[in-house]
Write a protein that holds these residues in place. Structure first.
Motif, PDB file in Angstrom:
ATOM      1  N   GLN A   8      29.255 -14.725 -12.550  1.00 33.73           N
ATOM      2  CA  GLN A   8      28.841 -15.592 -11.637  1.00 33.73           C
ATOM      3  C   GLN A   8      27.694 -15.243 -10.913  1.00 33.73           C
ATOM      4  O   GLN A   8      27.766 -14.211 -10.487  1.00 33.73           O
ATOM      5  CB  GLN A   8      29.882 -16.012 -10.840  1.00 33.73           C
ATOM      6  N   LYS A  15      24.583 -16.696  -7.881  1.00 34.96           N
ATOM      7  CA  LYS A  15      24.010 -18.025  -7.298  1.00 34.96           C
ATOM      8  C   LYS A  15      22.404 -17.845  -7.441  1.00 34.96           C
ATOM      9  O   LYS A  15      21.678 -16.966  -7.099  1.00 34.96           O
ATOM     10  CB  LYS A  15      24.490 -17.963  -5.733  1.00 34.96           C
ATOM     11  N   GLU A  26      18.967 -19.625  -6.074  1.00 33.35           N
ATOM     12  CA  GLU A  26      18.584 -20.315  -4.879  1.00 33.35           C
ATOM     13  C   GLU A  26      17.055 -20.811  -5.218  1.00 33.35           C
ATOM     14  O   GLU A  26      16.501 -21.931  -4.632  1.00 33.35           O
ATOM     15  CB  GLU A  26      18.434 -19.290  -3.525  1.00 33.35           C
ATOM     16  N   PHE A  51      25.961 -24.542 -16.166  1.00 30.09           N
ATOM     17  CA  PHE A  51      25.082 -24.915 -14.828  1.00 30.09           C
ATOM     18  C   PHE A  51      25.999 -25.520 -13.822  1.00 30.09           C
ATOM     19  O   PHE A  51      27.066 -25.748 -13.764  1.00 30.09           O
ATOM     20  CB  PHE A  51      23.865 -25.854 -15.509  1.00 30.09           C
ATOM     21  N   PRO A  52      25.293 -25.492 -12.583  1.00 28.22           N
ATOM     22  CA  PRO A  52      26.146 -25.986 -11.402  1.00 28.22           C
ATOM     23  C   PRO A  52      26.820 -27.410 -11.551  1.00 28.22           C
ATOM     24  O   PRO A  52      27.841 -27.819 -11.134  1.00 28.22           O
ATOM     25  CB  PRO A  52      25.136 -25.936 -10.431  1.00 28.22           C
ATOM     26  N   ASP A  53      25.958 -28.373 -12.357  1.00 23.60           N
ATOM     27  CA  ASP A  53      26.375 -29.698 -12.606  1.00 23.60           C
ATOM     28  C   ASP A  53      27.344 -29.877 -13.751  1.00 23.60           C
ATOM     29  O   ASP A  53      27.789 -30.956 -14.230  1.00 23.60           O
ATOM     30  CB  ASP A  53      25.082 -30.719 -12.867  1.00 23.60           C
ATOM     31  N   LYS A  54      27.856 -28.404 -14.008  1.00 19.03           N
ATOM     32  CA  LYS A  54      29.140 -28.220 -15.110  1.00 19.03           C
ATOM     33  C   LYS A  54      28.388 -28.780 -16.621  1.00 19.03           C
ATOM     34  O   LYS A  54      29.449 -28.740 -17.574  1.00 19.03           O
ATOM     35  CB  LYS A  54      30.119 -29.268 -14.811  1.00 19.03           C
ATOM     36  N   GLN A  75      18.376 -25.814 -11.845  1.00 20.63           N
ATOM     37  CA  GLN A  75      19.164 -26.386 -10.918  1.00 20.63           C
ATOM     38  C   GLN A  75      19.414 -25.177  -9.958  1.00 20.63           C
ATOM     39  O   GLN A  75      19.651 -24.058 -10.411  1.00 20.63           O
ATOM     40  CB  GLN A  75      20.390 -26.731 -11.321  1.00 20.63           C
ATOM     41  N   LYS A  76      19.513 -25.428  -8.744  1.00 18.92           N
ATOM     42  CA  LYS A  76      20.262 -24.536  -7.684  1.00 18.92           C
ATOM     43  C   LYS A  76      21.662 -24.370  -7.538  1.00 18.92           C
ATOM     44  O   LYS A  76      22.173 -25.629  -7.746  1.00 18.92           O
ATOM     45  CB  LYS A  76      19.519 -24.877  -6.207  1.00 18.92           C
ATOM     46  N   GLY A  77      22.254 -23.543  -7.312  1.00 19.46           N
ATOM     47  CA  GLY A  77      23.706 -23.325  -7.081  1.00 19.46           C
ATOM     48  C   GLY A  77      24.135 -22.249  -7.974  1.00 19.46           C
ATOM     49  O   GLY A  77      23.238 -21.273  -8.479  1.00 19.46           O
ATOM     50  N   THR A  78      25.545 -22.407  -8.165  1.00 21.62           N
ATOM     51  CA  THR A  78      26.279 -21.130  -8.942  1.00 21.62           C
ATOM     52  C   THR A  78      26.190 -21.488 -10.500  1.00 21.62           C
ATOM     53  O   THR A  78      26.656 -22.621 -10.733  1.00 21.62           O
ATOM     54  CB  THR A  78      27.724 -21.154  -8.359  1.00 21.62           C
ATOM     55  N   HIS A  79      25.736 -20.347 -11.139  1.00 25.06           N
ATOM     56  CA  HIS A  79      25.683 -20.516 -12.576  1.00 25.06           C
ATOM     57  C   HIS A  79      26.681 -19.473 -13.123  1.00 25.06           C
ATOM     58  O   HIS A  79      26.768 -18.459 -12.329  1.00 25.06           O
ATOM     59  CB  HIS A  79      24.536 -20.033 -13.077  1.00 25.06           C
TER      60      HIS A  79
END
Length: 154
Positions: free
Chosen positions: A75, A77, A79, A104-107, A123-127
């Protein structure tokens, strides 16, 4: 009766006395110096949380695949938008190990990939990167490996 009373008074006086514990100056406690713990990304169970970058601004960690944990989830993150350069280096040099998937963060997901891959991050967020062996090949890889993730900004 007098003897009981005298006994009680003497016990009372002895119990109320406080002892002073003076240590010589040579035995004074020395201050404890806290050493700064090196920040590392570690595998806990089947997950590696990439929280710290090294001097080269790269996420780096050591992992382990075995018969219990046949997949490792990495995992991290993100930014910034850019490109992910990811690499797996097995201790044995070569082996049946690869990036099976990225979530990706949008699943949504993509994959499979090889031991080295370049993936655009839009995309920004947790991958989450899933590391495991290829089901299309024989001899699954069991052992230690290193994983490195470098994110190049657009």
């Amino acid at each position: 009766m007098k003897s009981c009373f005298l006994l009680l008074i003497s016990v009372f006086f002895f119990s109320c006395q406080q002892k002073e514990n003076k240590k010589p100056a040579a035995e004074a406690p020395t201050p404890v110096v806290q050493q700064e713990k090196k920040q590392e990304n570690e595998q806990i169970g089947d997950t590696i949380a990439m929280n710290f970058k090294n001097e080269e601004n790269v996420f780096s960690a050591e992992g382990h695949l075995d018969s219990i944990n046949s997949k490792v989830y990495v995992q991290f993150k993100n930014e910034d938008l850019g490109e992910l350069n990811a690499q797996i280096v097995p201790d044995a040099g070569k082996g049946n190990i690869r990036f099976n998937q990225i979530i990706f963060p949008d699943k949504t997901s993509d994959g499979p990939f090889g031991m080295d891959t370049k993936i655009p991050l839009q995309q920004k967020g947790t991958h989450i990167l899933v590391i495991g062996h290829s089901l299309m090949a024989d001899n699954p890889y069991y052992g230690n490996f290193k994983v490195q993730l470098a994110i190049q900004k657009e």
